[in-house]
Design a protein around this motif. Structure first.
Motif, PDB file in Angstrom:
ATOM      1  N   GLU A  31      -5.028  -3.792   8.366  1.00 34.10           N
ATOM      2  CA  GLU A  31      -4.642  -4.675   7.267  1.00 34.10           C
ATOM      3  C   GLU A  31      -3.758  -5.798   7.786  1.00 34.10           C
ATOM      4  O   GLU A  31      -3.818  -6.915   7.291  1.00 34.10           O
ATOM      5  N   GLN A  46      -2.157   4.977  10.815  1.00 36.39           N
ATOM      6  CA  GLN A  46      -3.182   5.074   9.778  1.00 36.39           C
ATOM      7  C   GLN A  46      -2.722   6.065   8.710  1.00 36.39           C
ATOM      8  O   GLN A  46      -2.318   7.184   9.019  1.00 36.39           O
ATOM      9  N   ARG A  65      -9.344   6.855   0.715  1.00 33.67           N
ATOM     10  CA  ARG A  65      -8.552   5.634   0.930  1.00 33.67           C
ATOM     11  C   ARG A  65      -7.920   5.664   2.317  1.00 33.67           C
ATOM     12  O   ARG A  65      -7.249   6.620   2.691  1.00 33.67           O
ATOM     13  N   HIS A 122       0.869  -1.181   0.000  1.00 33.78           N
ATOM     14  CA  HIS A 122       0.000   0.000   0.000  1.00 33.78           C
ATOM     15  C   HIS A 122       0.907   1.233   0.000  1.00 33.78           C
ATOM     16  O   HIS A 122       1.613   1.481   0.973  1.00 33.78           O
ATOM     17  N   VAL A 181      -5.759   3.140   5.120  1.00 38.18           N
ATOM     18  CA  VAL A 181      -5.086   1.884   5.456  1.00 38.18           C
ATOM     19  C   VAL A 181      -4.581   1.995   6.888  1.00 38.18           C
ATOM     20  O   VAL A 181      -3.864   2.941   7.235  1.00 38.18           O
ATOM     21  N   SER A 182      -5.008   1.042   7.713  1.00 36.12           N
ATOM     22  CA  SER A 182      -4.599   1.006   9.118  1.00 36.12           C
ATOM     23  C   SER A 182      -3.764  -0.233   9.380  1.00 36.12           C
ATOM     24  O   SER A 182      -4.036  -1.294   8.815  1.00 36.12           O
ATOM     25  N   LEU A 232       2.998  -1.352   4.129  1.00 40.47           N
ATOM     26  CA  LEU A 232       2.450  -0.003   3.985  1.00 40.47           C
ATOM     27  C   LEU A 232       3.654   0.914   3.823  1.00 40.47           C
ATOM     28  O   LEU A 232       4.541   0.934   4.680  1.00 40.47           O
ATOM     29  N   ASP A 290       3.247  -8.339   3.166  1.00 38.21           N
ATOM     30  CA  ASP A 290       2.534  -7.133   2.753  1.00 38.21           C
ATOM     31  C   ASP A 290       3.152  -5.928   3.459  1.00 38.21           C
ATOM     32  O   ASP A 290       3.792  -6.062   4.514  1.00 38.21           O
TER      33      ASP A 290
END
Length: 199
Positions: free
Chosen positions: A89, A30, A36, A6, A38-39, A134, A132
């Motif tokens: 996430e 966050q 949009r 992300h 994403v946390s 961020l 994954d």
């Protein structure tokens, strides 16, 4: 299965926040851009370490490259809570940090917790295999704001015991430094009040 990264190149917000009461708080980071969100979930100590490292990196970049980096700040303007509902996430395992000289931005990367060790080449990289992540790009002003808010969030928990440093609970605290005993009150006999007995 290939990993999901992300990426937020110019987030509207990148903040630390909590859900729950002191002593029972869950920590989140966050990233938000328009609609949009994403946390990611992480430990209190990870928030502290990340904030400290971001602040240190900004100081180093200013010293080494003479980049226009604002000084550390105690105040921050974004006092709004996390965007609800908070649906993480993933839980953060590895954290990476870098400086993008071309963009003039701090790059924060948070990788999902995995059972095995994470290959260093995956951190801040675009490998197809790996946890994954961020990845957030922060201009120096926003990075300083992140640091100030993160420090405030971390310190807003339970007060610590001055003797052992452990958090104090509202119900009481059994301090390991006192070995389960309470300190007694010592009265100097020379300072004791005069007796009421008649001579």
């Amino acid at each position: 299965m290939s990993r999901v990264i992300h990426v937020f190149r110019s987030p509207d917000r990148f903040i630390a926040g909590t859900v729950g009461q002191p002593g029972d708080r869950t920590f989140y980071l966050q990233a938000i851009h328009e609609k949009r969100v994403v946390s990611v979930m992480l430990e209190k100590q990870q928030v502290q370490v990340l904030a400290d490292r971001v602040g240190a990196m900004l100081d180093e970049v200013r010293k080494r490259f003479g980049a226009p980096i604002p000084p550390p700040a105690d105040e921050f303007t974004d006092t709004d809570p996390l965007v609800s509902p908070v649906e993480p996430e993933f839980r953060v395992g590895t954290m990476g940090l870098g400086w993008d000289a071309e963009a003039g931005s701090v790059v924060v990367e948070l990788l999902a917790l995995t059972e095995g060790e994470v290959d260093e080449s995956v951190v801040l990289g675009d490998a197809e295999e790996g946890p994954d992540a961020l990845r957030v790009f922060l201009v120096p002003e926003r990075a300083r704001e992140f640091v100030a808010r993160a420090h405030s969030i971390v310190s807003a928990g339970r007060p610590t015991c001055p003797l052992c440093g452990e958090p104090l609970d509202p119900e009481g605290h059994l301090c390991i430094r006192l070995n389960g005993y309470r300190r007694g009150v010592h009265i100097d006999p020379h300072e004791a009040p005069d007796s009421d007995d008649d001579e």
